[in-house]
Scaffold this motif. Sequence first.
Motif, PDB file in Angstrom:
ATOM      1  N   VAL A 109       0.698  -1.117   0.172  1.00 47.18           N
ATOM      2  CA  VAL A 109       0.113   0.097   0.145  1.00 47.18           C
ATOM      3  C   VAL A 109       1.022   1.453   0.110  1.00 47.18           C
ATOM      4  CG1 VAL A 109      -1.579   1.383   1.051  1.00 47.18           C
ATOM      5  CG2 VAL A 109      -1.810  -1.070   0.800  1.00 47.18           C
ATOM      6  N   ALA A 110       0.640   2.308  -0.745  1.00 45.54           N
ATOM      7  CA  ALA A 110       1.688   3.632  -1.500  1.00 45.54           C
ATOM      8  C   ALA A 110       1.172   4.632  -1.335  1.00 45.54           C
ATOM      9  CB  ALA A 110       2.516   3.564  -3.220  1.00 45.54           C
ATOM     10  N   ASP A 111      -0.139   4.215  -0.044  1.00 48.17           N
ATOM     11  CA  ASP A 111      -1.215   5.305   0.109  1.00 48.17           C
ATOM     12  C   ASP A 111       0.061   5.922   1.405  1.00 48.17           C
ATOM     13  OD1 ASP A 111      -3.209   5.344  -1.536  1.00 48.17           O
ATOM     14  OD2 ASP A 111      -4.042   3.626  -0.827  1.00 48.17           O
ATOM     15  N   VAL A 112      -0.349   7.358   1.451  1.00 43.91           N
ATOM     16  CA  VAL A 112       0.011   8.339   2.708  1.00 43.91           C
ATOM     17  C   VAL A 112      -1.347   8.546   3.516  1.00 43.91           C
ATOM     18  CG1 VAL A 112       0.997  10.682   3.228  1.00 43.91           C
ATOM     19  CG2 VAL A 112       2.277   9.215   1.335  1.00 43.91           C
ATOM     20  N   SER A 113      -0.892   8.019   5.085  1.00 42.89           N
ATOM     21  CA  SER A 113      -1.676   8.732   5.624  1.00 42.89           C
ATOM     22  C   SER A 113      -1.564   8.302   7.228  1.00 42.89           C
ATOM     23  CB  SER A 113      -3.211   7.806   5.417  1.00 42.89           C
ATOM     24  OG  SER A 113      -3.573   7.458   6.748  1.00 42.89           O
TER      25      SER A 113
ATOM     26  N   SER B  14       4.680  -7.044  -7.683  1.00 44.49           N
ATOM     27  CA  SER B  14       4.302  -5.606  -7.284  1.00 44.49           C
ATOM     28  C   SER B  14       3.060  -5.061  -7.065  1.00 44.49           C
ATOM     29  CB  SER B  14       5.415  -5.456  -6.236  1.00 44.49           C
ATOM     30  OG  SER B  14       6.013  -4.643  -6.923  1.00 44.49           O
ATOM     31  N   VAL B  15       2.431  -4.686  -6.306  1.00 43.35           N
ATOM     32  CA  VAL B  15       1.190  -3.644  -6.658  1.00 43.35           C
ATOM     33  C   VAL B  15       0.808  -2.241  -6.338  1.00 43.35           C
ATOM     34  CG1 VAL B  15      -1.105  -3.207  -7.923  1.00 43.35           C
ATOM     35  CG2 VAL B  15       0.250  -6.059  -8.226  1.00 43.35           C
ATOM     36  N   LEU B  16       0.988  -0.910  -6.659  1.00 40.74           N
ATOM     37  CA  LEU B  16       1.455  -0.014  -5.969  1.00 40.74           C
ATOM     38  C   LEU B  16       0.387   0.347  -5.835  1.00 40.74           C
ATOM     39  CD1 LEU B  16       4.660   1.139  -7.388  1.00 40.74           C
ATOM     40  CD2 LEU B  16       4.240   0.710  -5.559  1.00 40.74           C
ATOM     41  N   LYS B  17      -0.555   0.505  -4.026  1.00 42.62           N
ATOM     42  CA  LYS B  17      -2.071   0.715  -4.022  1.00 42.62           C
ATOM     43  C   LYS B  17      -2.188   1.865  -3.357  1.00 42.62           C
ATOM     44  CE  LYS B  17      -3.302  -2.775  -2.274  1.00 42.62           C
ATOM     45  NZ  LYS B  17      -4.136  -4.878  -1.831  1.00 42.62           N
TER      46      LYS B  17
END
Length: 400
Positions: A197-201, A238-241
């Motif tokens: 998971v490449a989301d920024v939180s 890999s899958v960046l999501k």
Amino acid sequence: MKRSLLAALAALFFLSGCAARGPDSGPAAQPSQSAAASSAVQSAPEPPAPTPSEEPSMPDTPETRARALLADMTLEEKAGQLFFARCPAENAAQDVSAYHLGGYILFGRDTKGKTACGLIRDIASYQEAADIPLLIGVDEEGGSVVRVSSNSNLRERKFQSPRAVYSAGGIDGVLADAHEKDLLLRGLGFNVNLAPVADVSTDPGDFIYDRTLGEDAQTTAGYVSAVTEQMAWDGMGSVLKHFPGYGNNPDTHTGSAVDDRPLETFQTSDFLPFSAGLSSSRTAAVLVSHNIVRCMDPELPASLSPAVHQTLRELMTQAGRANGVVMTDDLAMDAVKLYAQDGSAAVLAVQAGNDLLISSDYRAQIPQVLAAAQDGTLDTALIDAACLRVLTWKAELGLL
């Protein structure tokens, strides 16, 4: 670190016991095979020397292998390759050949209660039915999304969330964790993990927070870069999501989410982990969310938006991955149903610029893609381009 390595080796040892052995696969068969091979090599005539008029052969690269395969494919075969289908409960092996599927994603239902040997046999049956090797994917992020390690038959404990692993062991702990996942998944027959998971939180109140690293953009970018590089070394796709970055949006499984943040926020924060992951690995793909991102497209979900995909392709080009694979989130999710009034969400997704379509209802969507291509609604050049990128990704993963 040592404990993770021992666990990984133990998993491989355990899984190796499930490998099928034919009548000639035992140690006694090997010396005679080696001797025969040696004799054949010694007795084989030398190939004739090339003449000056002969043209040099094309270099053997993932793309040239993909192009050679594409040249002999029918429209039906090309369309099928664009579907990264949710594995059905019934007739999974039959559907692989009937629809020429590009791959299957397995969910918790598909691994629940299975032994390692049983799951290996299931996946092998899907591959045996395929004319072109399948992508076999799973969401094994760690934490709340663990489709494999949620089954204690496959791993004693669930993989921890990336945030928990990073907090306890830093980047070394993250890499050891990623490596152990890759060994386990590959041993079972998977070749793609829909992670990281490449989301920024950084806000625990965000819907996506529990699945992220929980750190700022720079730290998340370093994490994504390290994990995708490790996965590439391990031979795991890999899958960046979820591009362009999930932010503080609600769950799109159950309805629409509208992101009102300015473009500058994406450029200075959300895009950074995606760029880092793409730059670090040639086997990293990108998954696009169903969020409506007003600064890029005020009308369509990102997954169906040509404008969002143009932005993504520009980002991929800057990272040296202009022809990397882009995929949708599941097209059966509520957030996209309203935008495909004729039911052809897949057609809209291909037109937007996606290469792979995650779909639970591929049996309905594939005929719609074919019909749109045959009546001119969907340019077949788009299908060819998308299929080429999918096949090239398969070649980069060692499947072709």
